[in-house]
Motif scaffolding. Structure first.
Motif, short mmCIF file in Angstrom:
data_model
loop_
_atom_site.label_atom_id
_atom_site.label_comp_id
_atom_site.label_asym_id
_atom_site.label_seq_id
_atom_site.Cartn_x
_atom_site.Cartn_y
_atom_site.Cartn_z
N ALA A 1 -12.93 1.01 4.97
CA ALA A 1 -14.13 1.22 4.17
C ALA A 1 -14.52 -0.08 3.48
N TYR A 2 -15.80 -0.23 3.26
CA TYR A 2 -16.32 -1.39 2.55
C TYR A 2 -16.99 -0.90 1.27
N ASP A 3 -16.54 -1.43 0.13
CA ASP A 3 -17.10 -1.00 -1.14
C ASP A 3 -17.06 -2.14 -2.13
N ASP A 4 -18.19 -2.43 -2.73
CA ASP A 4 -18.30 -3.40 -3.81
C ASP A 4 -17.72 -4.77 -3.42
N GLY A 5 -18.02 -5.21 -2.20
CA GLY A 5 -17.62 -6.55 -1.77
C GLY A 5 -16.22 -6.67 -1.21
N GLU A 6 -15.51 -5.55 -1.05
CA GLU A 6 -14.15 -5.60 -0.50
C GLU A 6 -13.98 -4.58 0.61
N TRP A 7 -13.14 -4.96 1.57
CA TRP A 7 -12.74 -4.05 2.63
C TRP A 7 -11.46 -3.36 2.22
N GLU B 1 -1.96 1.05 1.93
CA GLU B 1 -3.32 0.58 1.70
C GLU B 1 -3.35 -0.88 1.30
N ALA B 2 -4.40 -1.55 1.73
CA ALA B 2 -4.61 -2.95 1.36
C ALA B 2 -6.11 -3.19 1.23
N ARG B 3 -6.46 -4.26 0.53
CA ARG B 3 -7.88 -4.60 0.37
C ARG B 3 -8.05 -6.10 0.32
N HIS B 4 -9.22 -6.54 0.77
CA HIS B 4 -9.56 -7.96 0.75
C HIS B 4 -11.05 -8.09 1.02
N ALA B 5 -11.62 -9.20 0.65
CA ALA B 5 -13.04 -9.44 0.91
C ALA B 5 -13.31 -9.65 2.40
N ASP B 6 -12.30 -10.07 3.15
CA ASP B 6 -12.42 -10.29 4.59
C ASP B 6 -11.74 -9.13 5.32
N LEU B 7 -12.42 -8.54 6.31
CA LEU B 7 -11.89 -7.38 7.03
C LEU B 7 -10.57 -7.69 7.71
N ALA B 8 -10.49 -8.80 8.42
CA ALA B 8 -9.25 -9.14 9.14
C ALA B 8 -8.09 -9.33 8.16
N LEU B 9 -8.34 -9.93 7.03
CA LEU B 9 -7.28 -10.14 6.04
C LEU B 9 -6.86 -8.81 5.40
N LEU C 1 -6.91 -5.88 7.02
CA LEU C 1 -6.11 -5.26 8.07
C LEU C 1 -4.72 -5.86 8.16
N LEU C 2 -4.66 -7.18 8.14
CA LEU C 2 -3.36 -7.86 8.26
C LEU C 2 -2.51 -7.69 7.01
N SER C 3 -3.12 -7.54 5.85
CA SER C 3 -2.35 -7.28 4.63
C SER C 3 -1.64 -5.94 4.73
N ALA C 4 -2.35 -4.93 5.23
CA ALA C 4 -1.72 -3.62 5.43
C ALA C 4 -0.64 -3.72 6.50
N PHE C 5 -0.90 -4.47 7.56
CA PHE C 5 0.08 -4.67 8.63
C PHE C 5 1.37 -5.30 8.10
N VAL C 6 1.25 -6.35 7.30
CA VAL C 6 2.42 -7.03 6.74
C VAL C 6 3.18 -6.10 5.80
N GLU C 7 2.46 -5.28 5.06
CA GLU C 7 3.11 -4.32 4.16
C GLU C 7 3.95 -3.32 4.95
N VAL C 8 3.40 -2.80 6.05
CA VAL C 8 4.15 -1.86 6.89
C VAL C 8 5.35 -2.56 7.51
N GLN C 9 5.17 -3.78 7.98
CA GLN C 9 6.28 -4.53 8.57
C GLN C 9 7.38 -4.79 7.55
N SER C 10 7.01 -5.05 6.30
CA SER C 10 8.03 -5.28 5.28
C SER C 10 8.80 -4.00 4.99
N LEU C 11 8.15 -2.84 5.08
CA LEU C 11 8.86 -1.58 4.93
C LEU C 11 9.86 -1.38 6.07
N ALA C 12 9.47 -1.74 7.27
CA ALA C 12 10.35 -1.59 8.43
C ALA C 12 11.56 -2.51 8.34
N VAL C 13 11.39 -3.69 7.75
CA VAL C 13 12.51 -4.62 7.59
C VAL C 13 13.50 -4.08 6.57
N ASN C 14 13.00 -3.47 5.51
CA ASN C 14 13.87 -2.99 4.44
C ASN C 14 14.65 -1.74 4.82
#
Length: 155
Positions: free
Chosen positions: A81-87, A106-114, A116-129
């Motif tokens: 979703a895009y709201d108030d300047g952030e994805w 969940e993750a958010r950033h002004a850039d869509l790819a960032l 998406l990748l922020s959420a990806f890194v968060e999930v990967q960090s959960l898998a490592v732990n």
């Protein structure tokens, strides 16, 4: 990119993503090198090549989605979703559950790819732990003073 297991600090990678203004090729290569376990495997050459073609074309959002498909086969995009300047991006293992029951990442950033990748890194960090052995383990007795008592009634 080597196939050897790599240690990385998910918090520093998440911080780099949070502080980035736009996606760049070096940042994407760092994410692939440090947060991806399946990418360098030999059985995934076609999918890995697709991700690299998208990176070369600078199709960052498509590359992020293709990387998630390769690395997180059990996870799905629940919401973008895009709201108030952030994805806002949410990843979930149980997409069909109502929002209030789902434990989405969940993750958010002004850039869509960032985002998406922020959420990806968060999930990967959960898998490592979380370490999951391939063979189930037997739980140790919870209380060292525990003694089973026979309570059969033969009378």
């Amino acid at each position: 990119m080597s196939a050897a297991p790599r240690r990385y600090d998910p918090h520093s990678l998440a911080g780099r993503l949070r502080n980035a203004h736009a996606m760049t090729r070096p940042l994407m290569i760092d994410i692939i090198d440090h947060a991806c376990r399946r990418f360098p495997s030999l059985g995934q050459t076609e999918r890995s090549a697709r991700v690299m073609r998208l990176v070369d074309a600078e199709a960052w959002a498509d590359a992020a989605l293709a990387l998630m498909e390769l690395e997180l086969p059990l996870w799905q995009v629940r919401r973008i979703a895009y709201d108030d300047g952030e994805w806002y991006c949410a990843l979930s293992r149980e997409r069909e559950l109502p929002d209030w029951l789902d434990a989405a990442i969940e993750a958010r950033h002004a850039d869509l790819a960032l985002a998406l990748l922020s959420a990806f890194v968060e999930v990967q960090s959960l898998a490592v732990n979380v370490s999951r052995p391939s063979v189930p383990t037997v739980r140790v007795a919870q209380d060292p003073l525990y003694e089973p008592v026979a309570c059969d009634n033969f009378g």
